[in-house]
Design a protein around this motif. Structure first.
Motif, short mmCIF file in Angstrom:
data_model
loop_
_atom_site.label_atom_id
_atom_site.label_comp_id
_atom_site.label_asym_id
_atom_site.label_seq_id
_atom_site.Cartn_x
_atom_site.Cartn_y
_atom_site.Cartn_z
N LYS A 13 0.85 -1.19 0.00
CA LYS A 13 0.00 0.00 0.00
C LYS A 13 0.88 1.24 0.00
O LYS A 13 1.77 1.38 0.84
CB LYS A 13 -0.89 0.02 1.24
CG LYS A 13 -1.78 1.28 1.32
CD LYS A 13 -2.35 1.48 2.71
CE LYS A 13 -1.28 1.98 3.66
NZ LYS A 13 -1.78 2.31 5.01
N GLN A 73 -8.74 -7.76 -4.92
CA GLN A 73 -10.06 -7.50 -4.34
C GLN A 73 -9.99 -7.44 -2.81
O GLN A 73 -10.63 -6.57 -2.20
CB GLN A 73 -11.05 -8.59 -4.76
CG GLN A 73 -12.50 -8.28 -4.37
CD GLN A 73 -12.98 -6.97 -4.98
OE1 GLN A 73 -12.97 -6.80 -6.20
NE2 GLN A 73 -13.41 -6.04 -4.14
N ILE A 110 -8.52 -4.06 -1.88
CA ILE A 110 -9.52 -3.00 -2.01
C ILE A 110 -10.50 -3.04 -0.84
O ILE A 110 -10.83 -2.01 -0.24
CB ILE A 110 -10.25 -3.12 -3.35
CG1 ILE A 110 -9.30 -2.79 -4.50
CG2 ILE A 110 -11.48 -2.21 -3.40
CD1 ILE A 110 -9.87 -3.08 -5.89
N ASP A 111 -10.97 -4.24 -0.50
CA ASP A 111 -11.93 -4.38 0.60
C ASP A 111 -11.31 -3.91 1.92
O ASP A 111 -11.99 -3.26 2.74
CB ASP A 111 -12.38 -5.83 0.72
CG ASP A 111 -13.22 -6.29 -0.46
OD1 ASP A 111 -13.72 -5.42 -1.20
OD2 ASP A 111 -13.36 -7.51 -0.65
N LYS A 169 -10.85 -0.07 1.81
CA LYS A 169 -12.15 0.61 1.87
C LYS A 169 -12.58 0.85 3.31
O LYS A 169 -13.15 1.90 3.64
CB LYS A 169 -13.20 -0.22 1.12
CG LYS A 169 -14.59 0.41 1.09
CD LYS A 169 -15.56 -0.47 0.33
CE LYS A 169 -16.97 0.14 0.33
NZ LYS A 169 -17.93 -0.74 -0.41
N PHE A 219 -8.29 3.90 -6.30
CA PHE A 219 -7.12 3.04 -6.35
C PHE A 219 -6.42 3.21 -7.70
O PHE A 219 -7.08 3.24 -8.74
CB PHE A 219 -7.51 1.58 -6.14
CG PHE A 219 -8.13 1.33 -4.79
CD1 PHE A 219 -7.35 0.98 -3.70
CD2 PHE A 219 -9.51 1.48 -4.61
CE1 PHE A 219 -7.92 0.79 -2.46
CE2 PHE A 219 -10.09 1.27 -3.36
CZ PHE A 219 -9.29 0.93 -2.29
#
Length: 333
Positions: free
Chosen positions: A245, A275, A278-279, A282, A289
């Motif tokens: 990240k 995914q 991202i989850d 979030k 992103f």
């Protein structure tokens, strides 16, 4: 030479059983290599069995003595001469964590690339395209039986690999593996980096991608210093993928250092990792992103997940830092 991760991978095999099946000619040609690898498993307290079909002739007694003397902790089974080798192994070995068939050649796809991992469904869909891919043509007919045994829960993992020096060791204790893994229950987990072992495995995966020219080098010191920004995907408690990240602004995160072990490419581990990333982000308030890559596989992955190629002015500074590298963008609600 592949880098070994003995300590990191051993814990996933603790208390488990590994069965090796090797036909007469292959075992004779690779006897010392097989013994060396099996002895390592025994030293690591992994239960082992070895199936072979060396003929019970006077000239072969030296092989029987050698196996008994050097593999005293291994259950050695000689397949009767009138029995089909593969059928005998499959009929007599049940509830095994890993069943390894040592062959002359590796399984490869029609382009000649080694098949790293595949599900039983994938085997059945692809077997006709594979053609005569290993020296023992009868083995093709055994693959469906192997898949049925996996489907019925008799085996967790079946490995098919070319015999040779350190073959079993490379298959079980390296990131990239040595042969083909057939299994169904690839259960992925996504989590922040938590241990030094995970850092070492990330370092190994990233080095493979860096050597392909798709990632900027990251030193071991960088990984340790920035460990809190890294996440891993695991299968069987083994790190198979990673992502970093990088915070661009309060609502934008960069998907950086996305890398998947060669063993699990084409198994949608990359989709799962992106995914899950991202989850996770979030939950922390990120809604946009970006990712910069020239890797054609990652480009296809991003497009399949709804990312769009972009040249957004708010990210000019980031784009300038990576000239000539494509940027992909996704906004979520």
């Amino acid at each position: 030479m592949p880098r070994l991760y003995i300590e990191e991978y051993t814990h996933s095999l603790e208390g488990k059983s590994v069965c090796i099946a090797c036909r007469e000619g292959i075992l004779r040609d690779n006897l010392n290599a097989v013994i060396s690898d099996v002895k390592l498993l025994n030293r690591l307290k992994i239960k082992t069995a070895l199936y072979h079909n060396i003929a019970n002739r006077f000239a072969n007694q030296k092989y029987f003595r050698l196996l008994a003397d050097r593999l005293s902790e291994t259950r050695i089974v000689r397949v009767p001469p009138d029995a089909d080798f593969y059928s005998y192994v499959l009929d007599h070995e049940e509830n095994v964590h890993k069943l390894i068939f040592l062959e002359r050649k590796a399984l490869v796809d029609p382009l000649g690339n080694r098949i790293n991992s595949v599900t039983t469904q994938g085997v059945r869909q692809s077997i006709n395209a594979w053609g005569d891919l290993i020296a023992n043509t009868n083995f093709k007919g055994v693959l469906d039986r192997i898949c049925s045994r996996i489907d019925s829960g008799h085996y967790d993992r079946v490995h098919i690999l070319p015999a040779g020096k350190d073959a079993i060791k490379y298959e079980l204790f390296t990131i990239e593996g040595w042969g083909t893994l057939i299994a169904n229950d690839f259960v992925e987990r996504f989590q922040p980096v938590a241990t030094e072992n995970e850092v070492r495995l990330i370092d190994g995966i990233l080095k493979l991608y860096t050597s392909e020219g798709y990632l900027k080098p990251r030193t071991k010191e960088y990984l340790i210093l920035n460990r809190n920004n890294f996440y891993v995907t695991t299968i069987d408690d083994i790190v198979v993928g990673c992502v970093e990240k990088k915070t661009i602004d309060a609502q934008t995160a960069e998907i950086a250092a996305l890398a998947i072990s060669t063993r699990f490419r084409n198994q949608r581990v990359g989709v799962f990792t992106v995914q899950a990333f991202i989850d996770e982000l979030k939950k922390k308030g990120f809604k946009r992103f970006i990712s910069l890559t020239n890797n054609p596989n990652l480009k296809r992955l991003y497009l399949s997940m709804g990312f769009e190629p972009c040249q957004r002015p708010e990210y000019n500074e980031r784009q300038t830092a990576s000239p000539g590298v494509a940027m992909y963008y996704l906004a979520i609600a």
